[in-house]
Design a protein around this motif. Structure first.
Motif, PDB file in Angstrom:
ATOM      1  N   ASP A 113     -15.350 -55.578  53.036  1.00  0.00           N
ATOM      2  CA  ASP A 113     -14.257 -55.815  53.962  1.00  0.00           C
ATOM      3  C   ASP A 113     -14.329 -57.258  54.452  1.00  0.00           C
ATOM      4  OD1 ASP A 113     -12.087 -54.727  55.795  1.00  0.00           O
ATOM      5  OD2 ASP A 113     -13.524 -55.511  57.261  1.00  0.00           O
ATOM      6  N   ALA A 114     -13.214 -57.962  54.401  1.00  0.00           N
ATOM      7  CA  ALA A 114     -13.185 -59.379  54.781  1.00  0.00           C
ATOM      8  C   ALA A 114     -13.500 -59.595  56.252  1.00  0.00           C
ATOM      9  CB  ALA A 114     -11.817 -59.970  54.460  1.00  0.00           C
ATOM     10  N   GLN A 115     -13.153 -58.634  57.084  1.00  0.00           N
ATOM     11  CA  GLN A 115     -13.361 -58.810  58.520  1.00  0.00           C
ATOM     12  C   GLN A 115     -14.793 -58.498  58.952  1.00  0.00           C
ATOM     13  OE1 GLN A 115     -10.667 -56.420  60.876  1.00  0.00           O
ATOM     14  NE2 GLN A 115     -10.309 -58.123  62.255  1.00  0.00           N
ATOM     15  N   THR A 116     -15.366 -57.398  58.469  1.00  0.00           N
ATOM     16  CA  THR A 116     -16.704 -56.990  58.922  1.00  0.00           C
ATOM     17  C   THR A 116     -17.822 -57.430  57.987  1.00  0.00           C
ATOM     18  OG1 THR A 116     -16.666 -54.843  57.790  1.00  0.00           O
ATOM     19  CG2 THR A 116     -15.749 -54.933  60.033  1.00  0.00           C
ATOM     20  N   GLY A 117     -17.513 -57.623  56.713  1.00  0.00           N
ATOM     21  CA  GLY A 117     -18.527 -57.984  55.734  1.00  0.00           C
ATOM     22  C   GLY A 117     -19.242 -56.782  55.130  1.00  0.00           C
ATOM     23  N   TYR A 118     -18.933 -55.574  55.614  1.00  0.00           N
ATOM     24  CA  TYR A 118     -19.553 -54.357  55.079  1.00  0.00           C
ATOM     25  C   TYR A 118     -18.665 -53.745  54.000  1.00  0.00           C
ATOM     26  CZ  TYR A 118     -22.690 -54.484  59.106  1.00  0.00           C
ATOM     27  OH  TYR A 118     -23.626 -54.856  60.031  1.00  0.00           O
ATOM     28  N   PRO A 119     -19.265 -53.039  53.025  1.00  0.00           N
ATOM     29  CA  PRO A 119     -18.464 -52.388  51.987  1.00  0.00           C
ATOM     30  C   PRO A 119     -17.709 -51.179  52.542  1.00  0.00           C
ATOM     31  CG  PRO A 119     -20.831 -52.206  51.518  1.00  0.00           C
ATOM     32  CD  PRO A 119     -20.698 -52.947  52.788  1.00  0.00           C
ATOM     33  N   ARG A 120     -16.450 -51.031  52.113  1.00  0.00           N
ATOM     34  CA  ARG A 120     -15.599 -49.926  52.563  1.00  0.00           C
ATOM     35  C   ARG A 120     -14.958 -49.221  51.379  1.00  0.00           C
ATOM     36  NH1 ARG A 120     -11.995 -51.855  57.791  1.00  0.00           N
ATOM     37  NH2 ARG A 120     -13.761 -52.104  59.208  1.00  0.00           N
ATOM     38  N   ALA A 121     -14.646 -47.932  51.612  1.00  0.00           N
ATOM     39  CA  ALA A 121     -13.923 -47.138  50.615  1.00  0.00           C
ATOM     40  C   ALA A 121     -13.164 -46.039  51.337  1.00  0.00           C
ATOM     41  CB  ALA A 121     -14.877 -46.528  49.602  1.00  0.00           C
ATOM     42  N   THR A 122     -12.105 -45.569  50.697  1.00  0.00           N
ATOM     43  CA  THR A 122     -11.373 -44.417  51.208  1.00  0.00           C
ATOM     44  C   THR A 122     -11.953 -43.177  50.540  1.00  0.00           C
ATOM     45  OG1 THR A 122      -9.379 -45.719  51.547  1.00  0.00           O
ATOM     46  CG2 THR A 122      -9.106 -43.330  51.422  1.00  0.00           C
ATOM     47  N   ILE A 123     -12.380 -42.226  51.359  1.00  0.00           N
ATOM     48  CA  ILE A 123     -12.929 -40.964  50.856  1.00  0.00           C
ATOM     49  C   ILE A 123     -11.858 -39.904  51.024  1.00  0.00           C
ATOM     50  CG2 ILE A 123     -14.694 -39.191  51.169  1.00  0.00           C
ATOM     51  CD1 ILE A 123     -16.553 -41.400  52.208  1.00  0.00           C
ATOM     52  N   THR A 124     -11.560 -39.204  49.939  1.00  0.00           N
ATOM     53  CA  THR A 124     -10.544 -38.168  49.942  1.00  0.00           C
ATOM     54  C   THR A 124     -11.105 -36.895  49.319  1.00  0.00           C
ATOM     55  OG1 THR A 124      -8.849 -39.863  49.659  1.00  0.00           O
ATOM     56  CG2 THR A 124      -8.198 -37.610  49.176  1.00  0.00           C
ATOM     57  N   VAL A 125     -10.825 -35.768  49.967  1.00  0.00           N
ATOM     58  CA  VAL A 125     -11.163 -34.458  49.412  1.00  0.00           C
ATOM     59  C   VAL A 125      -9.935 -33.575  49.624  1.00  0.00           C
ATOM     60  CG1 VAL A 125     -12.674 -32.441  49.506  1.00  0.00           C
ATOM     61  CG2 VAL A 125     -13.618 -34.720  49.977  1.00  0.00           C
ATOM     62  N   THR A 126      -9.271 -33.211  48.535  1.00  0.00           N
ATOM     63  CA  THR A 126      -8.101 -32.341  48.650  1.00  0.00           C
ATOM     64  C   THR A 126      -8.552 -30.891  48.785  1.00  0.00           C
ATOM     65  OG1 THR A 126      -7.871 -31.931  46.281  1.00  0.00           O
ATOM     66  CG2 THR A 126      -6.747 -33.894  47.176  1.00  0.00           C
ATOM     67  N   GLY A 127      -7.621 -30.056  49.229  1.00  0.00           N
ATOM     68  CA  GLY A 127      -7.903 -28.626  49.313  1.00  0.00           C
ATOM     69  C   GLY A 127      -8.234 -28.042  47.951  1.00  0.00           C
ATOM     70  N   THR A 128      -7.540 -28.527  46.911  1.00  0.00           N
ATOM     71  CA  THR A 128      -7.812 -28.056  45.547  1.00  0.00           C
ATOM     72  C   THR A 128      -9.231 -28.423  45.121  1.00  0.00           C
ATOM     73  OG1 THR A 128      -5.471 -28.255  44.993  1.00  0.00           O
ATOM     74  CG2 THR A 128      -7.020 -28.159  43.148  1.00  0.00           C
ATOM     75  N   GLU A 129      -9.684 -29.641  45.422  1.00  0.00           N
ATOM     76  CA  GLU A 129     -11.061 -30.042  45.102  1.00  0.00           C
ATOM     77  C   GLU A 129     -12.062 -29.144  45.817  1.00  0.00           C
ATOM     78  OE1 GLU A 129     -11.613 -34.717  44.448  1.00  0.00           O
ATOM     79  OE2 GLU A 129     -10.508 -34.251  46.298  1.00  0.00           O
ATOM     80  N   ALA A 130     -11.772 -28.813  47.070  1.00  0.00           N
ATOM     81  CA  ALA A 130     -12.667 -27.944  47.844  1.00  0.00           C
ATOM     82  C   ALA A 130     -12.764 -26.562  47.205  1.00  0.00           C
ATOM     83  CB  ALA A 130     -12.181 -27.838  49.287  1.00  0.00           C
ATOM     84  N   LEU A 131     -11.625 -26.003  46.807  1.00  0.00           N
ATOM     85  CA  LEU A 131     -11.631 -24.694  46.140  1.00  0.00           C
ATOM     86  C   LEU A 131     -12.396 -24.738  44.825  1.00  0.00           C
ATOM     87  CD1 LEU A 131      -7.978 -23.357  46.630  1.00  0.00           C
ATOM     88  CD2 LEU A 131     -10.070 -22.419  47.608  1.00  0.00           C
ATOM     89  N   THR A 132     -12.128 -25.758  44.012  1.00  0.00           N
ATOM     90  CA  THR A 132     -12.776 -25.881  42.704  1.00  0.00           C
ATOM     91  C   THR A 132     -14.288 -26.002  42.847  1.00  0.00           C
ATOM     92  OG1 THR A 132     -10.797 -26.919  41.790  1.00  0.00           O
ATOM     93  CG2 THR A 132     -12.867 -27.249  40.585  1.00  0.00           C
ATOM     94  N   ALA A 133     -14.740 -26.843  43.769  1.00  0.00           N
ATOM     95  CA  ALA A 133     -16.186 -27.059  43.941  1.00  0.00           C
ATOM     96  C   ALA A 133     -16.901 -25.785  44.403  1.00  0.00           C
ATOM     97  CB  ALA A 133     -16.433 -28.190  44.938  1.00  0.00           C
ATOM     98  N   THR A 134     -16.255 -25.012  45.248  1.00  0.00           N
ATOM     99  CA  THR A 134     -16.887 -23.791  45.774  1.00  0.00           C
ATOM    100  C   THR A 134     -16.596 -22.570  44.913  1.00  0.00           C
ATOM    101  OG1 THR A 134     -14.997 -23.480  47.256  1.00  0.00           O
ATOM    102  CG2 THR A 134     -16.956 -24.580  48.171  1.00  0.00           C
ATOM    103  N   LYS A 135     -15.831 -22.760  43.821  1.00  0.00           N
ATOM    104  CA  LYS A 135     -15.490 -21.695  42.870  1.00  0.00           C
ATOM    105  C   LYS A 135     -14.745 -20.541  43.543  1.00  0.00           C
ATOM    106  CE  LYS A 135     -19.094 -22.625  39.495  1.00  0.00           C
ATOM    107  NZ  LYS A 135     -19.843 -23.738  39.851  1.00  0.00           N
ATOM    108  N   LEU A 136     -13.836 -20.902  44.437  1.00  0.00           N
ATOM    109  CA  LEU A 136     -13.032 -19.906  45.134  1.00  0.00           C
ATOM    110  C   LEU A 136     -11.597 -19.952  44.636  1.00  0.00           C
ATOM    111  CD1 LEU A 136     -14.317 -20.471  48.783  1.00  0.00           C
ATOM    112  CD2 LEU A 136     -14.822 -18.515  47.305  1.00  0.00           C
ATOM    113  N   ALA A 137     -10.903 -18.828  44.781  1.00  0.00           N
ATOM    114  CA  ALA A 137      -9.480 -18.752  44.469  1.00  0.00           C
ATOM    115  C   ALA A 137      -8.696 -18.841  45.771  1.00  0.00           C
ATOM    116  CB  ALA A 137      -9.180 -17.434  43.756  1.00  0.00           C
ATOM    117  N   LEU A 138      -7.438 -19.146  45.670  1.00  0.00           N
ATOM    118  CA  LEU A 138      -6.579 -19.245  46.842  1.00  0.00           C
ATOM    119  C   LEU A 138      -6.572 -17.934  47.632  1.00  0.00           C
ATOM    120  CD1 LEU A 138      -4.756 -21.290  48.257  1.00  0.00           C
ATOM    121  CD2 LEU A 138      -2.857 -20.449  46.885  1.00  0.00           C
ATOM    122  N   THR A 139      -6.693 -16.806  46.934  1.00  0.00           N
ATOM    123  CA  THR A 139      -6.701 -15.492  47.601  1.00  0.00           C
ATOM    124  C   THR A 139      -7.987 -15.235  48.383  1.00  0.00           C
ATOM    125  OG1 THR A 139      -7.505 -14.478  45.564  1.00  0.00           O
ATOM    126  CG2 THR A 139      -5.105 -14.429  45.951  1.00  0.00           C
TER     127      THR A 139
END
Length: 188
Positions: A113-139
């Motif tokens: 980051d130009a202002q702070t000098g520390y590395p930055r990233a956007t972290i995203t976790v969709t609901g679909t990713e959460a379901l897939t990772a936990t091996k759950l179905a929508l039901t």
């Protein structure tokens, strides 16, 4: 005798005020750590986000994270996320899971980051990713259930930091905004 008593009192007074010289703390050789600071949303209110059961692919946890180390992120290796599901609505069965690996964000995916000098990233976790990772179905999920996402900051020297080995000022304070844990509530 009067002068002797005064002289003796002065000697005792000066002797009592003597202090030892303490060496300066060698900050460069102290053990150093790191943390992932949540930049936005700021402040992270209870580290809570929501996904809609009706739109699991379009709703998500999203935050801008900053890797903070004493050397402006040079020791930062990765931020590893794991996820577990907590079934708080037993009417549709009990599907609570244990934590499983979700994703690993390498330091190379963060940009300085130009202002702070520390590395930055956007972290995203969709609901679909959460379901897939936990091996759950929508039901398997209902409004009121939730996912817990925990982070582990790994450094290039082999050390890692989590909520359990980081001080409460870092994990609970608004200034540092580094909970290492996020809650993803299921809404309708």
């Amino acid at each position: 005798m009067k002068y002797f008593t005064i002289l003796l009192g002065m000697i005792l007074l000066v002797g009592a005020c003597k202090t030892e010289v303490v060496d300066k703390i060698d900050e460069r050789n102290m053990e150093q750590g790191g943390y992932i600071r949540t930049v936005t949303p700021y402040p992270v209110v209870n580290s809570t986000f929501s996904v809609s059961k009706a739109n699991m692919g379009g709703t998500k946890l999203e935050l801008v994270a900053e890797a903070v180390t004493p050397d402006y992120g040079a020791m930062f290796a990765s931020y590893d996320l794991s996820i577990a599901f907590v079934d708080a609505t037993p009417a549709n069965g009990t599907k609570t899971t244990t934590a499983v690996a979700l994703k690993s964000l390498a330091a190379s995916t963060f940009a300085k980051d130009a202002q702070t000098g520390y590395p930055r990233a956007t972290i995203t976790v969709t609901g679909t990713e959460a379901l897939t990772a936990t091996k759950l179905a929508l039901t398997d999920i209902s409004a009121g259930d939730y996912f817990t996402i925990t982070g582990v900051m790994k450094l290039t020297n082999g050390k890692s930091y989590t909520a359990s080995n980081t001080g409460v000022n870092i994990t609970g304070g608004a200034f540092y905004s580094s909970p290492f844990s996020y809650r993803l509530n299921v809404a309708n």
